[in-house]
Design a protein around this motif. Structure first.
Motif, PDB file in Angstrom:
ATOM      1  N   UNK A 138       0.861  -1.180   0.000  1.00 17.09           N
ATOM      2  CA  UNK A 138       0.000   0.000   0.000  1.00 17.09           C
ATOM      3  C   UNK A 138       0.895   1.227   0.000  1.00 17.09           C
ATOM      4  N   UNK A 139       0.846   2.023  -1.067  1.00 15.43           N
ATOM      5  CA  UNK A 139       1.666   3.226  -1.204  1.00 15.43           C
ATOM      6  C   UNK A 139       0.817   4.431  -0.797  1.00 15.43           C
ATOM      7  N   UNK A 140       1.155   5.039   0.330  1.00 12.02           N
ATOM      8  CA  UNK A 140       0.404   6.165   0.877  1.00 12.02           C
ATOM      9  C   UNK A 140       1.117   7.457   0.507  1.00 12.02           C
ATOM     10  N   UNK A 141       0.456   8.321  -0.262  1.00  4.96           N
ATOM     11  CA  UNK A 141       1.053   9.603  -0.636  1.00  4.96           C
ATOM     12  C   UNK A 141       0.603  10.673   0.353  1.00  4.96           C
ATOM     13  N   UNK A 142       1.587  11.288   1.046  1.00  3.46           N
ATOM     14  CA  UNK A 142       1.285  12.221   2.136  1.00  3.46           C
ATOM     15  C   UNK A 142       2.118  13.493   1.992  1.00  3.46           C
ATOM     16  N   UNK A 143       2.304  13.965   0.766  1.00  6.46           N
ATOM     17  CA  UNK A 143       3.103  15.177   0.540  1.00  6.46           C
ATOM     18  C   UNK A 143       2.262  16.305  -0.027  1.00  6.46           C
ATOM     19  N   UNK A 144       0.935  16.141  -0.083  1.00  7.06           N
ATOM     20  CA  UNK A 144       0.090  17.177  -0.684  1.00  7.06           C
ATOM     21  C   UNK A 144       0.385  17.397  -2.149  1.00  7.06           C
ATOM     22  N   UNK A 145       0.889  16.381  -2.824  1.00  2.00           N
ATOM     23  CA  UNK A 145       1.264  16.476  -4.245  1.00  2.00           C
ATOM     24  C   UNK A 145       2.288  17.574  -4.510  1.00  2.00           C
ATOM     25  N   UNK A 146       3.155  17.819  -3.524  1.00  3.51           N
ATOM     26  CA  UNK A 146       4.120  18.921  -3.647  1.00  3.51           C
ATOM     27  C   UNK A 146       5.471  18.489  -4.194  1.00  3.51           C
ATOM     28  N   UNK A 147       5.817  17.200  -4.042  1.00  5.18           N
ATOM     29  CA  UNK A 147       7.158  16.754  -4.421  1.00  5.18           C
ATOM     30  C   UNK A 147       7.015  15.520  -5.324  1.00  5.18           C
ATOM     31  N   UNK A 148       6.935  15.806  -6.611  1.00  6.53           N
ATOM     32  CA  UNK A 148       6.616  14.751  -7.572  1.00  6.53           C
ATOM     33  C   UNK A 148       7.815  13.893  -7.965  1.00  6.53           C
ATOM     34  N   UNK A 149       9.013  14.474  -7.991  1.00  5.12           N
ATOM     35  CA  UNK A 149      10.169  13.759  -8.545  1.00  5.12           C
ATOM     36  C   UNK A 149      10.453  12.470  -7.777  1.00  5.12           C
ATOM     37  N   UNK A 150      10.516  12.560  -6.466  1.00 11.27           N
ATOM     38  CA  UNK A 150      10.831  11.366  -5.681  1.00 11.27           C
ATOM     39  C   UNK A 150       9.672  10.376  -5.677  1.00 11.27           C
ATOM     40  N   UNK A 151       8.441  10.897  -5.654  1.00 11.49           N
ATOM     41  CA  UNK A 151       7.287   9.994  -5.682  1.00 11.49           C
ATOM     42  C   UNK A 151       7.247   9.225  -7.016  1.00 11.49           C
ATOM     43  N   UNK A 152       7.444   9.943  -8.106  1.00 10.56           N
ATOM     44  CA  UNK A 152       7.446   9.288  -9.415  1.00 10.56           C
ATOM     45  C   UNK A 152       8.561   8.245  -9.514  1.00 10.56           C
ATOM     46  N   UNK A 153       9.697   8.522  -8.868  1.00  9.23           N
ATOM     47  CA  UNK A 153      10.812   7.563  -8.893  1.00  9.23           C
ATOM     48  C   UNK A 153      10.441   6.284  -8.147  1.00  9.23           C
ATOM     49  N   UNK A 154       9.740   6.427  -7.016  1.00  5.66           N
ATOM     50  CA  UNK A 154       9.291   5.250  -6.271  1.00  5.66           C
ATOM     51  C   UNK A 154       8.317   4.426  -7.112  1.00  5.66           C
ATOM     52  N   UNK A 155       7.358   5.101  -7.723  1.00  7.10           N
ATOM     53  CA  UNK A 155       6.374   4.403  -8.564  1.00  7.10           C
ATOM     54  C   UNK A 155       7.073   3.681  -9.708  1.00  7.10           C
TER      55      UNK A 155
END
Length: 622
Positions: free
Chosen positions: A315-332
């Motif tokens: 379960x990938x929980x996104x908790x950054x308010x969609x503010x920091x896309x680069x690292x999130x996209x890298x995880x995905x």
């Protein structure tokens, strides 16, 4: 040198003995009531263990203050499981691989030196049993543990100093007998075809070093046993004989059992020379009229995935308010590369129940921070509900990876080493309050201490701080804290990629979370038994002179095998007995910006970022 509490600055070098207390005759009388063997008695505390060691020093006539550092000697320091095999025998680059388990009797914490700090591991594993393979099945060798090399049984065997199958007070004697012995690496001796005698192989990275392979190149550590692997690029066919000798403090120690039977380690366990056969030559007479239109393979995959699949559900929980896309996209992207079964969900209060009632194997909680070209820092304050959701997942036995570049509360009453160095700056915004200490404690490390050199240089706080600067991980820093490649991103056990990164670097001016930690000071005192460290480096290595000792270590990933810890308290009365049973790992750096550097020996080669994620998730699921 010392660590942050001014009351502990004297605990340097052998002064570390006083971490366990200098017991007098009254404490010595208590030791006799502890017992050994299978008695169902209480675990001795640190003072009782220290008193037992003092008594053993006295019995052996050893003055520990006068013991000089020396190389490891004796049969229990002789490598007894040397394996020699030809790799890729059909390939164009066939070679011989040597592998073995480190042997350093009395070094129960696996930091490469027999010292008082080894009592901590003995106390933590007191009265645990070790299963050994029958000697009859191993050419008369009686102390080879059963199971895989990365198993708990192999790690416990390192603490069972006398090899009798139980960790008890008798093992204190092994510390006393080998006190001060230090292992820096191994010399590998080889006798090649046509040679009459053995000669030492030079270190592939630096031929001037006095050993062939150093501890900094070892695998394992932490919760798994330290072991070595060395590739010898031979090409001449014939029989090859090898043996090993430990090296430390300027001299050579005990030799291993030999392959070939004529080295100084001859005896039980010797093996015949390995017969190396070069790869077969290509067919000299290829078909002069090959089929011009052979049948192609049915539907070959044009883009095969070389990475192993991850077998768990995330379960990938996104908790950054969609503010920091680069690292999130890298995880995905990495989850996709690992063919992971995962579900994305934006954080909401109640996501803990969603996880715990689902069929998920672990959670990845992304609070993130800047990566790539992003310039805004992560400075958003944590809500109480966010932290409670994470805690509830852990208390519900859910394993969790937290990616956070700021969960700083700013608790530092001494000079902060991060403020001293011009290449680093502490982020001004605290995203936790002092009342949120419980959130920091969950990983099993106290937050009111520090480690470093003191004076104007200050100390690196054990409390997490968000810092802007550079990261160049360092094997020496990680090995001096007993981590090696054993935990988190450096896990090489079951379901991992099998590779541990040699060095990880991130660019200048990256935002990252950090803690200061040195296992020789904090292990078993300010850190719980389940606490683990991952990516370590020496932030003060650019000073003149560079400060690159273990007590100058900082870490930007860490975690715990028994999370969460509760109410750890404050110096000097830390509570290390209230903890859970989940696994918890914190990655505090920019995931998108990771650069993996190859081991100088060339192995592993071509390791990619997704393998770091695979190793971390595999570690969480152990």
């Amino acid at each position: 040198m010392g660590h942050g509490k001014y009351t502990r600055i004297a605990l340097i070098g052998f002064g570390a003995l006083f971490l366990f207390g200098c017991a007098g005759s009254g404490t010595q009388q208590d030791i006799s009531a502890i017992g050994t063997g299978n008695n169902e008695l209480s675990v001795p505390d640190s003072e009782q263990l220290a008193a037992a060691l003092d008594a053993e020093f006295a019995r052996l006539g050893i003055d520990p203050d006068k013991v000089a550092a020396s190389a490891p000697t004796g049969e229990r320091n002789s490598v007894n499981d040397l394996r020699v095999e030809q790799m890729d025998p059909e390939g164009a680059q066939s070679y011989i691989r040597l592998s073995w388990t480190e042997r350093l009797a009395g070094d129960f914490d696996q930091n490469g030196e027999v010292a008082v700090s080894d009592l901590t591991a003995l106390g933590q594993n007191y009265l645990k049993s070790v299963d050994y393979l029958p000697a009859a099945d191993n050419d008369g060798i009686a102390d080879i543990p059963s199971g895989d090399s990365d198993s708990e049984n192999h790690r416990l065997a390192r603490v069972d100093g006398d090899g009798n199958g139980e960790i008890n007070l008798a093992d204190v004697s092994v510390i006393a007998q080998h006190f001060g012995e230090k292992l820096e690496g191994y010399r590998i001796y080889r006798k090649a075809p046509g040679e009459d005698s053995f000669s030492m192989l030079a270190n592939p990275q630096d031929g001037g070093l006095p050993y062939t392979i150093g501890r900094g190149e070892a695998l394992g550590g932490g919760s798994s046993v330290v072991h070595f692997q060395f590739d010898d690029p031979v090409s001449v066919d014939g029989g090859y004989d090898y043996f090993l000798a430990g090296f430390g403090s300027g001299s050579e120690g005990s030799s291993s059992h030999a392959h070939g039977g004529d080295g100084p380690g001859c005896g039980p366990g010797d093996d015949p020379a390995l017969e190396f056969a070069p790869p077969p030559a290509p067919d000299p007479d290829p078909d002069p009229n090959p089929d011009p239109d052979p049948d192609p393979d049915p539907d070959p995959d044009p883009n095969p995935n070389p990475l192993p699949d991850f077998g768990g559900k995330v379960l990938l929980v996104r908790d950054d308010g969609d503010s920091f896309n680069a690292n999130y996209d890298a995880i995905v992207s990495d989850l996709d590369d690992l063919s992971t079964d995962y579900e994305e969900v934006d954080y909401y209060d109640g996501v803990d129940d969603y996880f715990l009632t689902g069929d998920y194997d672990l959670a990845i909680w992304y609070r993130g921070g800047p990566g790539g070209s992003e310039t805004d820092l992560q400075e958003s304050v944590w809500a109480e509900a966010e932290m409670e959701n994470i805690r509830d997942i852990l208390t519900g036995d859910g394993d969790l990876l937290l990616l956070s570049q700021n969960h700083q509360m700013g608790d530092c009453f001494f000079i902060n080493s991060w403020d001293y160095h011009p290449d680093y700056s502490v982020v001004g915004a605290n995203t936790l309050t002092l009342a949120d200490r419980w959130f920091v404690w969950m990983s099993g490390l106290a937050e009111d201490d520090g480690v470093g050199f003191g004076g104007s240089v200050g100390y690196f706080p054990t409390a997490p701080f968000s810092v802007v600067g550079r990261i160049d991980s360092n094997r020496v820093s990680m090995d001096s804290n007993g981590t090696g490649s054993g935990d988190g991103e450096f896990f090489t056990g079951t379901d991992s990629s099998g590779q541990a990164a040699w060095q990880i670097s991130l660019p200048d001016d990256t935002q990252f979370m950090s803690i200061g930690y040195f296992d020789g000071f904090f292990g078993g005192s300010a850190a719980g038994a389940g606490f683990r460290t991952g990516l370590g480096f020496f932030p003060l290595d650019t000073l003149d002179p560079p400060l690159t000792e273990g007590i100058a270590s900082a870490f930007t990933s860490w975690g715990c095998t028994t999370a969460p810890y509760f109410n750890m308290g404050f110096f000097p009365s830390y509570n290390l007995d209230d903890f859970g049973s989940a696994r918890f790992w914190v990655i505090g750096y920019a995931w998108n910006d990771v650069e993996i550097k190859d081991d100088p020996s060339g192995s592993p080669s071509g390791m990619v970022r997704a393998e770091l994620l695979l190793n971390t998730m595999a570690w969480l699921m152990q």
